[in-house]
Design an enzyme around this catalytic site. Structure first.
Site, mmCIF file in Angstrom:
data_model
loop_
_atom_site.group_PDB
_atom_site.id
_atom_site.type_symbol
_atom_site.label_atom_id
_atom_site.label_comp_id
_atom_site.label_asym_id
_atom_site.label_seq_id
_atom_site.Cartn_x
_atom_site.Cartn_y
_atom_site.Cartn_z
ATOM 1 N N ALA A 119 0.835 -1.209 0.000
ATOM 2 C CA ALA A 119 0.000 0.000 0.000
ATOM 3 C C ALA A 119 0.864 1.251 0.000
ATOM 4 O O ALA A 119 1.301 1.718 1.060
ATOM 5 C CB ALA A 119 -0.938 -0.038 1.203
ATOM 6 N N PHE A 135 -6.235 2.021 -4.991
ATOM 7 C CA PHE A 135 -5.959 1.033 -6.067
ATOM 8 C C PHE A 135 -5.077 -0.110 -5.571
ATOM 9 O O PHE A 135 -4.139 -0.534 -6.272
ATOM 10 C CB PHE A 135 -5.241 1.673 -7.266
ATOM 11 C CG PHE A 135 -5.874 2.880 -7.887
ATOM 12 C CD1 PHE A 135 -7.252 3.014 -7.972
ATOM 13 C CD2 PHE A 135 -5.087 3.892 -8.457
ATOM 14 C CE1 PHE A 135 -7.828 4.133 -8.583
ATOM 15 C CE2 PHE A 135 -5.651 5.004 -9.072
ATOM 16 C CZ PHE A 135 -7.023 5.129 -9.128
ATOM 17 N N ILE A 136 -5.290 -0.610 -4.371
ATOM 18 C CA ILE A 136 -4.356 -1.581 -3.787
ATOM 19 C C ILE A 136 -4.714 -3.011 -4.236
ATOM 20 O O ILE A 136 -5.773 -3.540 -3.894
ATOM 21 C CB ILE A 136 -4.326 -1.456 -2.243
ATOM 22 C CG1 ILE A 136 -3.969 -0.001 -1.861
ATOM 23 C CG2 ILE A 136 -3.339 -2.450 -1.633
ATOM 24 C CD1 ILE A 136 -2.693 0.559 -2.485
ATOM 25 N N GLU A 175 3.028 0.066 -10.998
ATOM 26 C CA GLU A 175 4.429 -0.115 -10.582
ATOM 27 C C GLU A 175 5.358 0.855 -11.322
ATOM 28 O O GLU A 175 6.472 0.524 -11.691
ATOM 29 C CB GLU A 175 4.842 -1.591 -10.722
ATOM 30 C CG GLU A 175 3.968 -2.438 -9.786
ATOM 31 C CD GLU A 175 4.413 -3.861 -9.548
ATOM 32 O OE1 GLU A 175 5.545 -4.194 -9.892
ATOM 33 O OE2 GLU A 175 3.602 -4.630 -9.005
HETATM 34 C C1 LIG Z 1 -5.125 -2.046 -11.341
HETATM 35 C C2 LIG Z 1 -4.140 -1.260 -10.521
HETATM 36 C C3 LIG Z 1 -3.470 -1.883 -9.493
HETATM 37 C C4 LIG Z 1 -2.598 -1.156 -8.674
HETATM 38 N N1 LIG Z 1 -2.016 -1.761 -7.605
HETATM 39 C C5 LIG Z 1 -1.313 -1.011 -6.710
HETATM 40 C C6 LIG Z 1 -0.825 -1.601 -5.510
HETATM 41 O O1 LIG Z 1 -0.973 -2.792 -5.260
HETATM 42 N N2 LIG Z 1 -0.184 -0.801 -4.621
HETATM 43 C C7 LIG Z 1 0.022 0.525 -4.851
HETATM 44 O O2 LIG Z 1 0.604 1.193 -3.999
HETATM 45 N N3 LIG Z 1 -0.413 1.109 -6.002
HETATM 46 C C8 LIG Z 1 -1.089 0.369 -6.917
HETATM 47 N N4 LIG Z 1 -1.555 0.938 -8.073
HETATM 48 C C9 LIG Z 1 -1.313 2.356 -8.313
HETATM 49 C C10 LIG Z 1 -0.352 2.602 -9.471
HETATM 50 O O3 LIG Z 1 0.952 2.243 -9.114
HETATM 51 C C11 LIG Z 1 -0.500 4.101 -9.850
HETATM 52 O O4 LIG Z 1 -1.780 4.219 -10.457
HETATM 53 C C12 LIG Z 1 0.594 4.559 -10.804
HETATM 54 O O5 LIG Z 1 1.838 4.607 -10.153
HETATM 55 C C13 LIG Z 1 0.303 5.941 -11.390
HETATM 56 O O6 LIG Z 1 -0.092 6.845 -10.414
HETATM 57 P P1 LIG Z 1 -1.424 7.710 -10.614
HETATM 58 O O7 LIG Z 1 -2.526 6.757 -10.958
HETATM 59 O O8 LIG Z 1 -1.621 8.568 -9.424
HETATM 60 O O9 LIG Z 1 -1.148 8.584 -11.884
HETATM 61 P P2 LIG Z 1 -0.442 10.027 -11.912
HETATM 62 O O10 LIG Z 1 0.806 9.990 -11.113
HETATM 63 O O11 LIG Z 1 -1.434 11.067 -11.575
HETATM 64 O O12 LIG Z 1 -0.044 10.138 -13.445
HETATM 65 C C14 LIG Z 1 -0.964 10.545 -14.445
HETATM 66 C C15 LIG Z 1 -0.180 10.726 -15.749
HETATM 67 O O13 LIG Z 1 0.818 11.747 -15.567
HETATM 68 C C16 LIG Z 1 2.098 11.225 -15.907
HETATM 69 N N5 LIG Z 1 3.119 11.820 -15.032
HETATM 70 C C17 LIG Z 1 3.094 11.948 -13.683
HETATM 71 N N6 LIG Z 1 4.227 12.510 -13.253
HETATM 72 C C18 LIG Z 1 5.003 12.740 -14.353
HETATM 73 C C19 LIG Z 1 6.285 13.284 -14.563
HETATM 74 N N7 LIG Z 1 7.055 13.711 -13.547
HETATM 75 N N8 LIG Z 1 6.757 13.370 -15.831
HETATM 76 C C20 LIG Z 1 6.010 12.921 -16.871
HETATM 77 N N9 LIG Z 1 4.776 12.380 -16.737
HETATM 78 C C21 LIG Z 1 4.291 12.297 -15.481
HETATM 79 C C22 LIG Z 1 1.985 9.721 -15.679
HETATM 80 O O14 LIG Z 1 2.974 8.998 -16.414
HETATM 81 C C23 LIG Z 1 0.580 9.467 -16.171
HETATM 82 O O15 LIG Z 1 0.594 9.353 -17.572
HETATM 83 C C24 LIG Z 1 -2.387 0.224 -8.935
HETATM 84 C C25 LIG Z 1 -3.036 0.839 -10.016
HETATM 85 C C26 LIG Z 1 -3.899 0.112 -10.801
HETATM 86 C C27 LIG Z 1 -4.604 0.835 -11.916
#
Ligand SMILES: Cc1cc2nc3c(=O)[nH]c(=O)nc-3n(C[C@H](O)[C@H](O)[C@H](O)COP(=O)(O)OP(=O)(O)OC[C@H]3O[C@@H](n4cnc5c(N)ncnc54)[C@H](O)[C@@H]3O)c2cc1C
Length: 384
Positions: free
Chosen positions: A123, A155-156, A364
């Site tokens: 998480a 989204f865990i 990830e």
């Molecule tokens: C099905 C699923 C399972 C998951 N499982 C887990 C889990 O078990 N544990 C956990 O902790 N998380 C989990 N996640 C979360 C996942 O790791 C995040 O969704 C992911 O890291 C992206 O974060 P965000 O959704 O907040 O997108 P954001 O960070 O808001 O990104 C949105 C967009 O902006 C871009 N962006 C952001 N920052 C930058 C930058 N500096 N430069 C260029 N582009 C950028 C991103 O690439 C993306 O295209 C899961 C997500 C999903 C959908």
């Protein structure tokens, strides 16, 4: 590193047969019911598939990373959701404890994770903190020999099934970045810990994610991974290095499967009086898939060997995850294209893969974040 080729070959053959005979026929059922059949999960437990990455002294198979990658190539030649149920136990849901846990934590939790009796989740992500994971705001306030934890994780993966969470929380409110973050082991039945509803996802039905909400959740100080405050973000990043390589391996496995389906269709389907696989434009799509899968497979194995030789693979893990996830998306797209209209229809299954694999470019660490990690490593190595 391969330790015993003969034993490994038997393991890979057994997994291959299990995937073909048990998982592939159950793919549609898992998606339609949003649940992996219980007998398949039980069989995975019996086969030791919940603990292949956990050291042998704690009840797992103790595979090297190269062996683990080879297992994931096999295990992922079906709907990726089957691997996902055991994926957190072999990866993000146990590795914090394996890599940085105290001996007591390892003895308490790893055997039950290895057997699959307990599901572990990771998480890190929050509503306001995704790619910028170090800005997380879930906080843990010391209260005697306990901490009180408040915040929401989003989204865990496997949260609805989890018995324990590796939770990253801020123990130093004065620090806004990575140094104030501590990793805790939090048990599911802790008072004040609740789950949000199961998320409705684009794909990977049968695998579940949800919010995990902490309201004054009391966690013993003894549950700090490694026993020391402020090390949690480092633990999380070490976990993700390994996990990213395994996601790359999963992308290779699923891509192999999609290409097999596309090739079979290309050899069955006839147009203009001949098999569509005899048209050079279709052959180009098949050849591009084969080439890219070969590249992703080779780089993933090389990075795993480097890890097993004791080298750090932060940059290579990001290269592999980035390339393999994008490659997998291209293979899925071509496989749908080769299927023509049938590729758009649920009956043929390839549209389900197309939706399932979209996730690999997001979680990830998104592809953009992998690009940033790669470039930052390059700049650092150049002394910049
Ligand atoms: C099905 C699923 C399972 C998951 N499982 C887990 C889990 O078990 N544990 C956990 O902790 N998380 C989990 N996640 C979360 C996942 O790791 C995040 O969704 C992911 O890291 C992206 O974060 P965000 O959704 O907040 O997108 P954001 O960070 O808001 O990104 C949105 C967009 O902006 C871009 N962006 C952001 N920052 C930058 C930058 N500096 N430069 C260029 N582009 C950028 C991103 O690439 C993306 O295209 C899961 C997500 C999903 C959908």
């Amino acid at each position: 590193m391969i330790r015993d080729q003969e034993t490994l070959t038997i393991l890979l053959d057994t997994i291959g047969r299990f995937v073909r005979e048990r998982c592939v026929p159950a793919e549609a059922v898992a998606a339609d019911t949003d649940r992996i059949p219980d007998d398949i999960v039980a069989e995975m437990r019996r086969m030791g598939l919940f603990g292949f990455a956990i050291p042998q002294e704690y009840g797992g198979m103790g595979l090297t990373l190269e062996e683990e990658v080879l297992v994931n190539f096999e295990l992922s030649q079906c709907s990726p959701v089957f691997r996902s149920i055991s994926g957190t136990n072999n990866g993000i849901g146990s590795m914090g404890i394996v890599i940085d846990g105290t001996e007591e934590q390892k003895r308490k939790y790893l055997p039950r994770l290895a057997s699959g009796e307990l599901i572990g989740s990771f998480a890190l992500t929050e509503p306001g903190s995704g790619s910028d994971a170090a800005s997380l705001t879930t906080n843990a306030r010391r209260d005697g020999d306990h901490y009180l934890i408040n915040g929401t994780k989003r989204f865990i993966t496997n949260a609805p099934e989890a018995g324990i969470f590796t939770l990253m929380a801020r123990t130093d409110p004065a620090s806004k970045g990575a140094s104030g973050v501590t990793a805790f082991i939090v048990e599911r039945d802790s008072p004040g810990l609740t789950l949000g509803p199961i998320d409705k996802k684009m794909g990977q039905r049968g695998g579940h994610t949800s919010d995990v909400i902490f309201q004054d959740v009391k966690v013993p100080a003894a549950n700090i991974i490694g026993g020391k405050e402020g090390m949690g973000f480092k633990t999380a990043m070490k976990v993700l290095d390994k996990a990213r390589l395994n996601i790359a391996a999963v992308c290779v496995g699923v891509s192999e499967r999609m290409l097999q389906d596309a090739l079979r269709y290309a050899l069955d389907r006839r147009q203009f009086g001949q098999r569509i696989g005899d048209f050079q434009l279709v052959q180009a799509m098949l050849a591009d898939c084969r080439t890219e899968i070969f590249a992703a497979r080779s780089m993933t194995l090389e990075a795993a060997r480097k890890h097993d030789a004791g080298e750090r693979i932060g940059l290579e893990a990001s290269c592999c995850k980035y390339f393999a996830a994008e490659m997998c998306g291209r293979v899925a797209d071509r496989a749908v294209q080769i299927h023509g209209g049938a590729g758009y229809m649920a009956e043929y299954g390839i549209e389900r893969f197309y939706r399932d694999v979209r996730l690999f470019r997001i979680y990830e660490g998104t592809s953009q974040i992998q690009q940033l990690v790669i470039a930052r490593n390059m700049i650092k190595a150049a002394g910049g």
